[in-house]
Design an enzyme around this catalytic site. Structure first.
Site, PDB file in Angstrom:
ATOM      1  N   HIS A 240       0.807  -1.213   0.000  1.00 30.32           N
ATOM      2  CA  HIS A 240       0.000   0.000   0.000  1.00 30.32           C
ATOM      3  C   HIS A 240       0.848   1.275   0.000  1.00 30.32           C
ATOM      4  O   HIS A 240       0.596   2.198  -0.757  1.00 30.32           O
ATOM      5  CB  HIS A 240      -0.878   0.025   1.265  1.00 30.32           C
ATOM      6  CG  HIS A 240      -1.632  -1.235   1.547  1.00 30.32           C
ATOM      7  ND1 HIS A 240      -2.888  -1.502   1.045  1.00 30.32           N
ATOM      8  CD2 HIS A 240      -1.299  -2.311   2.309  1.00 30.32           C
ATOM      9  CE1 HIS A 240      -3.292  -2.689   1.476  1.00 30.32           C
ATOM     10  NE2 HIS A 240      -2.365  -3.203   2.234  1.00 30.32           N
TER      11      HIS A 240
HETATM   12  O1  RIB Z   1      -4.079  -0.776   5.783  1.00 30.58           O
HETATM   13  C1  RIB Z   1      -2.819  -0.655   5.172  1.00 30.58           C
HETATM   14  C2  RIB Z   1      -1.921   0.199   6.004  1.00 30.58           C
HETATM   15  O2  RIB Z   1      -1.749  -0.430   7.255  1.00 30.58           O
HETATM   16  C3  RIB Z   1      -0.498   0.351   5.456  1.00 30.58           C
HETATM   17  O3  RIB Z   1       0.001   1.615   5.804  1.00 30.58           O
HETATM   18  C4  RIB Z   1       0.284  -0.764   6.088  1.00 30.58           C
HETATM   19  O4  RIB Z   1       1.566  -0.294   6.567  1.00 30.58           O
HETATM   20  C5  RIB Z   1      -0.583  -1.241   7.219  1.00 30.58           C
HETATM   21  O5  RIB Z   1       0.031  -1.080   8.428  1.00 30.58           O
END
Ligand code: RIB
Ligand code: CA
Length: 305
Positions: A240
């Site tokens: 992400h």
């Molecule tokens: O939901 C995805 C997010 O939470 C990203 O930033 C990843 O690092 C997780 O911790």
């Protein structure tokens, strides 16, 4: 050269985001002014130690400082089951303390750069705290990109909430309730599409060549692959935060639409982000060029050889 401040919670995909930003810094495309950490994937202090290790592995000289230790109004919950006992999967790195306080780092970067890009890839705790402690400087943050939320989409922490917004819902609500300019939001419905699997990891390691961090990536990513497999997502990992940085810096094509997003803080809907009526406060990313993102990661990795 674009000035960049990243506020993150490394965390495995945050680590790949830092690797990417280090590459752009080495290429002279950005000036990585600093790294601050929030508590989410692990504690803010541990995340700062992890980020310092990544920085040193990649030979960049940005300051790295821990941010607020706990969310604004709820107890801290971290996720060792997702990112490993210390946040770097199966790898544990030595602590490396550093002097300084994170608000001063933000103030200095804001005063030095009118076009500062702030990228937040963890809970919004520091962003919300900064507005309370330094409202005049907060008002000058006009290029903010956030990874978080699930707008009209299922959550990954509760049926309706994404992890970053769930960890500190009050901070997320504050961040979107008080935006000097529309926030570019990279939420789950797009960021989940950017995946790394073992073959792509092998390619990344090959592209990194002799870069010291390459040898550590298998131990870092293996934990994340196992977590996703246990979640039924296959033996691969959603990265992400890396896609978020590419979008923030417009290194990949993406589409967006102007909306108003608000974040709920109460009960079972804690951390739920929803599109509401009212003045637009968000550039909601609706799609991104995923093939282009993979090519961009290759370009960046080869710059770190
Ligand atoms: O939901 C995805 C997010 O939470 C990203 O930033 C990843 O690092 C997780 O911790
Ligand atoms: Ca993160």
């Amino acid at each position: 050269m674009t000035p960049v401040l990243i506020d993150c919670d490394p965390g495995i995909d945050d680590t790949l985001a830092l690797l990417y930003l280090a590459a752009l810094d080495h290429l002279g495309e950005i000036d990585l002014c600093g790294v601050t950490t929030t508590a989410g994937n692990t504690t803010a202090t541990q995340a700062a130690g992890n980020a310092r290790w990544v920085r040193d592995q990649l030979r960049i000289d940005a300051p790295v400082l821990p941010g607020q230790p706990v969310p604004l109004a709820v107890p801290l919950v971290t996720t060792p089951e997702t990112h490993g006992p210390t946040g770097l999967g199966y790898l544990e790195v030595p602590a490396a303390p550093e002097d300084g306080t994170w608000p001063d780092l933000w103030v200095e970067a804001i005063e030095k750069h009118e076009d500062l890009h702030l990228i937040v890839t963890g809970p919004c705790t520091n962003l919300a705290s900064f507005r309370q402690s330094h409202p005049e400087h907060h008002a000058r943050l006009r290029n903010v990109t956030v990874m978080g939320g699930a707008v009209g989409y299922r959550g990954n922490t509760t049926p309706t909430a994404e992890w970053n917004f769930w960890v500190d819902p009050h901070a997320a609500a504050d961040a979107f309730g008080h935006t000097p300019a529309p926030v570019t939001l990279c939420s789950l419905e797009v960021t989940e599409q950017f995946l790394i699997d073992p073959p792509r990891l092998e390619g990344l390691i090959a592209d990194l060549g002799p870069a010291p961090i390459a040898g550590h990536l298998p131990e870092i990513l293996r934990f994340y692959f196992e977590f996703h497999q246990a979640q039924g997502e296959g033996y691969q990992a959603q990265i992400h935060d890396l896609l978020t940085c590419m979008i923030a810096l417009e290194r990949v094509g993406y589409e967006h639409r102007g909306v108003r997003v608000d974040v709920d803080t109460r009960g079972e809907r804690r951390g739920t982000s929803e599109e509401t009526a009212g003045t637009s406060n968000t550039r909601l990313v609706t799609s991104a060029d995923i093939d282009g993102a993979h090519a961009e990661l290759t370009r960046a990795a080869r710059a770190l050889r």
